[in-house]
Design an enzyme around this catalytic site. Structure first.
Site, mmCIF file in Angstrom:
data_model
loop_
_atom_site.group_PDB
_atom_site.id
_atom_site.type_symbol
_atom_site.label_atom_id
_atom_site.label_comp_id
_atom_site.label_asym_id
_atom_site.label_seq_id
_atom_site.Cartn_x
_atom_site.Cartn_y
_atom_site.Cartn_z
ATOM 1 N N LYS A 99 42.740 -2.960 51.884
ATOM 2 C CA LYS A 99 42.368 -3.318 53.097
ATOM 3 C C LYS A 99 42.633 -2.173 53.970
ATOM 4 O O LYS A 99 42.626 -2.373 55.398
ATOM 5 C CB LYS A 99 43.168 -4.724 53.548
ATOM 6 C CG LYS A 99 42.694 -5.773 52.709
ATOM 7 C CD LYS A 99 43.682 -6.910 53.164
ATOM 8 C CE LYS A 99 43.681 -8.056 52.002
ATOM 9 N NZ LYS A 99 44.613 -9.062 52.315
ATOM 10 N N PRO A 109 39.806 -9.346 58.513
ATOM 11 C CA PRO A 109 39.357 -8.113 57.708
ATOM 12 C C PRO A 109 39.934 -8.145 56.353
ATOM 13 O O PRO A 109 41.344 -8.103 56.078
ATOM 14 C CB PRO A 109 39.467 -7.038 58.308
ATOM 15 C CG PRO A 109 39.628 -7.398 59.856
ATOM 16 C CD PRO A 109 40.315 -9.028 59.732
ATOM 17 N N GLU A 110 39.038 -8.276 55.186
ATOM 18 C CA GLU A 110 39.720 -8.114 54.004
ATOM 19 C C GLU A 110 38.965 -6.911 53.233
ATOM 20 O O GLU A 110 38.159 -6.112 53.944
ATOM 21 C CB GLU A 110 39.294 -9.400 53.054
ATOM 22 C CG GLU A 110 40.197 -10.433 53.629
ATOM 23 C CD GLU A 110 40.023 -11.968 52.761
ATOM 24 O OE1 GLU A 110 39.660 -11.782 51.739
ATOM 25 O OE2 GLU A 110 40.040 -13.051 53.377
ATOM 26 N N ARG A 136 49.259 -20.401 53.874
ATOM 27 C CA ARG A 136 47.856 -20.208 54.266
ATOM 28 C C ARG A 136 46.971 -21.418 53.853
ATOM 29 O O ARG A 136 47.069 -22.129 52.755
ATOM 30 C CB ARG A 136 47.327 -18.993 53.385
ATOM 31 C CG ARG A 136 48.114 -17.878 53.237
ATOM 32 C CD ARG A 136 47.926 -17.286 54.529
ATOM 33 N NE ARG A 136 48.763 -15.940 54.805
ATOM 34 C CZ ARG A 136 50.122 -16.009 55.483
ATOM 35 N NH1 ARG A 136 50.172 -16.959 56.149
ATOM 36 N NH2 ARG A 136 50.660 -15.014 55.817
#
Length: 299
Positions: free
Chosen positions: A58, A2-3, A258
């Site tokens: 967020k 979720p962003e 990442r």
DNA sequence: AGTGGCTCCTGGCGGC
DNA sequence: TGCCGCCAGGAGCCAC
């Protein structure tokens, strides 16, 4: 993951049902979800009416009378209006009388819940950067933020102190849209490129919101519905597939821990940092494809 | 100061 | 078939 667009999707849906309802109970099933004592949390919000649902970066904010609940979904958090069958258990449940409850599920248990008096909000978010869709986040502001920085663009976009709400998926997609290599040094970006990046960030986030988020691992909205932005991703998790623009094979490197995806032709490295041997090792190993979650949305 | 890297956590998957 | 270890990543923390 979720962003901003996923949290905004959740916010919009909760906003159609929760305002006006009174929180009747807060049941914390996994104490790790909050650093606060559960009685302290409950005392802040139980018996209070929900005024509004807001979002900051967020973070999802349940605005009660004179107090707030701040929800972070982190990696796998889901807020659902209906409970799931065993063996999945919620980490907490917010009850709004006998008719409505909100169940928080979270496989990786990274999600958090915080309660605050309303007066504590500014301090809580004091380190958070500007909202992308606010007037505060202008192309000029982004240019100033990048000036003199030696860090790669991708790392800067992920830094919530510089800009709130962008995570791994939307950072990769925004850089692709701006035709900027993720390893480009922030300070090497010119005024026109900064303007392009600014526009690309807003366009990418807006597209994510329009598609009700990306359901790559586990994201679903409170009704259990998946988003569809994952269907139009240009580079994220498309390693080895042809670029939708030029057909060049999409590459993957590791940056700041990442997975980072880009098209080497559309996003030239001019002015950037050469990938290290470690980056190149990551390139040769495509990510494993994941099965869609076994979770079936409530009927 | 700025930056990279480790930690938390779990389920899925590759390798043996 | 079963087990072990790696991997994904948001944010906080720490070390250089």
């Amino acid at each position: 993951m979720p962003e901003l667009p996923e949290v905004e999707t959740v916010r919009r849906q909760l906003a159609t049902r929760l305002p006006g309802l009174t929180i009747s109970a807060l049941r914390i099933c996994d104490l790790k979800v909050s650093a606060q004592d559960q009685n302290e949390l409950a005392a802040l919000v139980v018996g209070r009416r929900v005024c509004a649902l807001r979002r900051r970066g967020k973070y999802l904010i349940v605005d009660c009378e004179a107090s707030l609940l701040i929800v972070h979904l982190r990696m796998t958090g889901q807020l659902l209006f209906k409970p799931e069958d065993e063996p999945r258990r919620p980490r907490y449940v917010i009850e709004f009388g006998p008719e409505t409850s909100l169940f928080f599920y979270d496989v990786r248990r990274f999600g958090t819940l915080t309660g605050l008096p309303a007066a504590g909000e500014a301090a809580y978010f004091s380190a958070l950067g500007p909202e992308p869709f606010s007037a505060e986040f202008s192309a000029r502001r982004l240019r100033d933020e990048l000036a003199g920085r030696r860090a790669p663009l991708k790392s800067i976009l992920l830094d919530q102190r510089r800009l709130a709400g962008v995570g791994n998926i939307y950072a990769d997609e925004a850089l692709f849209r701006a035709r900027l290599h993720p390893l480009r040094m922030g300070g090497s970006v010119g005024p026109r490129e900064a303007q392009r990046l600014h526009a690309a960030i807003l366009e990418t986030l807006q597209a994510g919101i329009d598609h009700e988020g990306s359901s790559i691992e586990s994201f679903v909205d409170p009704a259990g519905e998946r988003g569809s932005f994952q269907e139009i991703l240009n580079v994220y998790q498309r390693t080895g597939e042809p670029c939708r623009v030029c057909g060049t094979v999409v590459q993957r490197i590791k940056l700041g821990g990442r997975g980072t995806h880009f098209c080497p032709r559309c996003q030239p490295r001019r002015g950037g940092i050469a990938p290290t041997a470690r980056h190149m090792r990551a390139v040769s190993r495509p990510p494993r494809t994941r099965q869609p979650p076994s979770f079936a949305p409530p009927q």
